[in-house]
Design an enzyme around this catalytic site. Structure first.
Site, PDB file in Angstrom:
ATOM      1  N   ARG A  93       0.814  -1.214   0.000  1.00 25.03           N
ATOM      2  CA  ARG A  93       0.000   0.000   0.000  1.00 25.03           C
ATOM      3  C   ARG A  93       0.851   1.269   0.000  1.00 25.03           C
ATOM      4  O   ARG A  93       0.438   2.282  -0.550  1.00 25.03           O
ATOM      5  CB  ARG A  93      -0.937   0.011   1.212  1.00 25.03           C
ATOM      6  CG  ARG A  93      -2.091  -0.950   1.009  1.00 25.03           C
ATOM      7  CD  ARG A  93      -3.036  -0.919   2.178  1.00 25.03           C
ATOM      8  NE  ARG A  93      -4.286  -1.571   1.824  1.00 25.03           N
ATOM      9  CZ  ARG A  93      -5.194  -1.980   2.699  1.00 25.03           C
ATOM     10  NH1 ARG A  93      -4.979  -1.776   3.995  1.00 25.03           N
ATOM     11  NH2 ARG A  93      -6.297  -2.562   2.300  1.00 25.03           N
TER      12      ARG A  93
ATOM     13  N   LYS B 262     -18.644 -14.076   4.625  1.00 30.34           N
ATOM     14  CA  LYS B 262     -19.991 -13.590   4.913  1.00 30.34           C
ATOM     15  C   LYS B 262     -20.724 -13.160   3.660  1.00 30.34           C
ATOM     16  O   LYS B 262     -20.187 -12.400   2.858  1.00 30.34           O
ATOM     17  CB  LYS B 262     -19.907 -12.393   5.848  1.00 30.34           C
ATOM     18  CG  LYS B 262     -19.444 -12.759   7.232  1.00 30.34           C
ATOM     19  CD  LYS B 262     -19.500 -11.546   8.112  1.00 30.34           C
ATOM     20  CE  LYS B 262     -19.055 -11.904   9.529  1.00 30.34           C
ATOM     21  NZ  LYS B 262     -18.766 -10.702  10.291  1.00 30.34           N
TER      22      LYS B 262
HETATM   23  P1  ADP Z   1     -12.366 -10.898   1.267  1.00 34.74           P
HETATM   24  O1  ADP Z   1     -11.466 -10.238   2.278  1.00 34.74           O
HETATM   25  O2  ADP Z   1     -11.623 -11.408   0.069  1.00 34.74           O
HETATM   26  O3  ADP Z   1     -13.530 -10.031   0.902  1.00 34.74           O
HETATM   27  P2  ADP Z   1     -13.729 -12.298   3.398  1.00 34.74           P
HETATM   28  O4  ADP Z   1     -13.015 -11.428   4.358  1.00 34.74           O
HETATM   29  O5  ADP Z   1     -15.195 -12.162   3.256  1.00 34.74           O
HETATM   30  O6  ADP Z   1     -13.019 -12.187   1.943  1.00 34.74           O
HETATM   31  O7  ADP Z   1     -13.476 -13.814   3.775  1.00 34.74           O
HETATM   32  C1  ADP Z   1     -12.193 -14.351   3.833  1.00 34.74           C
HETATM   33  C2  ADP Z   1     -12.141 -15.466   4.844  1.00 34.74           C
HETATM   34  O8  ADP Z   1     -13.153 -16.418   4.575  1.00 34.74           O
HETATM   35  C3  ADP Z   1     -10.835 -16.206   4.791  1.00 34.74           C
HETATM   36  O9  ADP Z   1     -10.183 -16.022   6.032  1.00 34.74           O
HETATM   37  C4  ADP Z   1     -11.245 -17.675   4.605  1.00 34.74           C
HETATM   38  O10 ADP Z   1     -10.535 -18.558   5.426  1.00 34.74           O
HETATM   39  C5  ADP Z   1     -12.682 -17.665   5.021  1.00 34.74           C
HETATM   40  N1  ADP Z   1     -13.418 -18.760   4.397  1.00 34.74           N
HETATM   41  C6  ADP Z   1     -13.648 -18.946   3.091  1.00 34.74           C
HETATM   42  N2  ADP Z   1     -14.336 -20.089   2.899  1.00 34.74           N
HETATM   43  C7  ADP Z   1     -14.548 -20.623   4.106  1.00 34.74           C
HETATM   44  C8  ADP Z   1     -15.225 -21.800   4.567  1.00 34.74           C
HETATM   45  N3  ADP Z   1     -15.803 -22.630   3.708  1.00 34.74           N
HETATM   46  N4  ADP Z   1     -15.273 -22.004   5.892  1.00 34.74           N
HETATM   47  C9  ADP Z   1     -14.690 -21.152   6.755  1.00 34.74           C
HETATM   48  N5  ADP Z   1     -14.045 -20.039   6.391  1.00 34.74           N
HETATM   49  C10 ADP Z   1     -13.967 -19.776   5.075  1.00 34.74           C
END
Ligand code: ADP
Ligand code: MG
Length: 403
Positions: free
Chosen positions: A46, A207
């Site tokens: 960043r 989420k």
């Molecule tokens: P981003 O930051 O890319 O928007 P999020 O913060 O919403 O994504 O989610 C990322 C997290 O979701 C990661 O830490 C990952 O481990 C978790 N995750 C993804 N799939 C699963 C799953 N099936 N069960 C538990 N955790 C999950």
């Protein structure tokens, strides 16, 4: 790659910089690690991303007052979240001295700013040391405005927040867009408004509630939406399926149900996994098994998409004219459950279409797989990129001068 998408705000390139003092909001919210003498910057991506704007302002004969937030200090100054490690890294990258102010606003900070010569750089302390930052307190905004004559916003990652350093102060000083902020808005707006078809949107992560607005928006405009990550379990629950011990966001179930219903009426194909990889615990050494189907038995957690789903998603991504990806396909931090995210990352990297990846964990995954340079645009802003994609106005951008 040439710049795409429209941008209607005044650019730092056109600001009257010569001899000015410029307050520049950057996104230096970097991860820290323990170094030999206290906290150190663990990843300077960043900081590097803000260098073109910083260098342009210095070259054009202006003095720079930089401000950013770092982490989430609770209600006041916290030495563990001082900007000092950022100051040190920035000075290395610029090959120039960077001074650290002893606060965010106030008399001594004003005095330090007043002595700056053209080209010199003063970094303010963590803006969240001031409770007025997130409250967008007008008094804090006034204190910031006293530090400079011009405001430049290059903090795209914070542009969805109406805070004193991103929004309040922009109403008190003539505000211009930094180069990174402009490029981010152009790249993401182009995908949203004028995508090469077909447009494929890949969404994962934990989420669904934070991404339902994006799903709703793309149900109207995308050709396909591919769902992975824990968020698929809100959809399976909405269809009445068994989810075992998987992470199900309850408040996401009703929105997922509505999205499924709307997808029926739309030309957009909403794709869900058809097979999964399960673990008995959220751990790298968990017992692991493949599930042909999506009915998760009791005692098991769905932690990744399965091989057939990967193959299906890879195929759609490969045919796309544009791919927008946000959120991992599974618990990719655990190697046995990283295959889905890696498969999608590799497909996005080799896709012939325009590829844009929106912030957060999906960018971390791409970097981890060594594929970051194979996509067209990696956004520095997770939340901000999603809000822009939803069609929401970003307060940090809105407050700037019109071009
Ligand atoms: P981003 O930051 O890319 O928007 P999020 O913060 O919403 O994504 O989610 C990322 C997290 O979701 C990661 O830490 C990952 O481990 C978790 N995750 C993804 N799939 C699963 C799953 N099936 N069960 C538990 N955790 C999950
Ligand atoms: Mg995240």
């Amino acid at each position: 790659m040439s710049e795409r998408g429209s941008f209607e705000k005044a650019s730092v390139r056109d600001a009257p910089l010569d001899g000015a003092r410029v307050l520049t909001r950057v996104d230096f919210n970097v991860p820290l690690e323990d170094g030999d003498d206290g906290p150190a910057v663990a990843d300077d991506t960043r900081i590097r991303a803000a260098l073109p704007t910083i260098e342009l302002i210095r070259e054009r004969g202006a003095a720079l007052v930089l401000v950013s937030h770092l982490g989430r200090p609770k209600g006041g100054p916290d030495p563990r979240l001082s900007m000092e490690p950022v100051r040190a890294r920035l000075a290395e990258l610029l090959g120039a001295e960077v001074a650290l102010a002893d606060g965010v606003v106030g008399e001594s900070v004003e005095a330090a700013a007043a002595t700056l010569e053209p080209g010199q750089v003063l970094l303010l302390e963590n803006s969240r040391f001031e409770p007025g930052e997130t409250a967008n307190d007008p008094e804090l905004a006034q204190g910031l405005a006293r530090l400079a004559g011009i405001y430049v916003d290059d903090a795209f990652g914070a542009a969805h927040r109406a805070h004193a350093t991103t929004e309040g102060v922009a109403h008190l000083l003539p505000g211009y867009a930094g180069l990174l902020l402009e490029r981010e808005v152009r790249e993401l707006t182009a995908v949203r408004d004028h995508p090469e078809r077909p447009l494929c949107v890949v969404l994962g992560g934990a989420k669904v509630s934070g991404k339902i607005g994006v799903i709703d928006a793309f149900l109207e405009t995308a050709d396909s939406i591919l769902i992975g990550g824990a968020m698929c379990f809100s959809f399976f629950r909405a269809r009445g399926g068994a989810t075992g011990e998987s992470l199900v966001e309850e408040e996401g179930v009703a929105p997922a149900e509505r999205a499924l219903a709307r997808a029926e009426e739309r030309a957009c194909e909403l794709m869900l996994p058809t097979d999964l990889v399960l673990g008995d615990r959220f751990a790298a050494d968990a017992e692991r098994r493949q599930l042909d189907g999506t009915e998760v038995p009791d005692g098991w957690i769905g932690l990744d998409i399965g091989p057939r789903t990967i193959a299906d998603y890879v195929e759609v991504i490969g045919r796309a004219g544009t791919v927008f990806w946000n959120g991992p396909m599974g618990a990719f931090e655990l190697e046995p459950f990283a295959a889905g995210t890696r498969g999608v990352a590799e497909a996005v990297a080799r896709a012939p279409g325009v590829t844009v990846v929106g912030g957060g964990d999906s960018v971390a995954a791409l970097v981890g797989f060594g594929l970051a340079s194979d996509v067209d645009w990696l956004s520095t802003g997770g939340g901000a990129s999603l809000e822009l994609m939803e069609g929401r106005r970003l307060p940090g951008v809105e407050a700037l001068r019109d071009a």
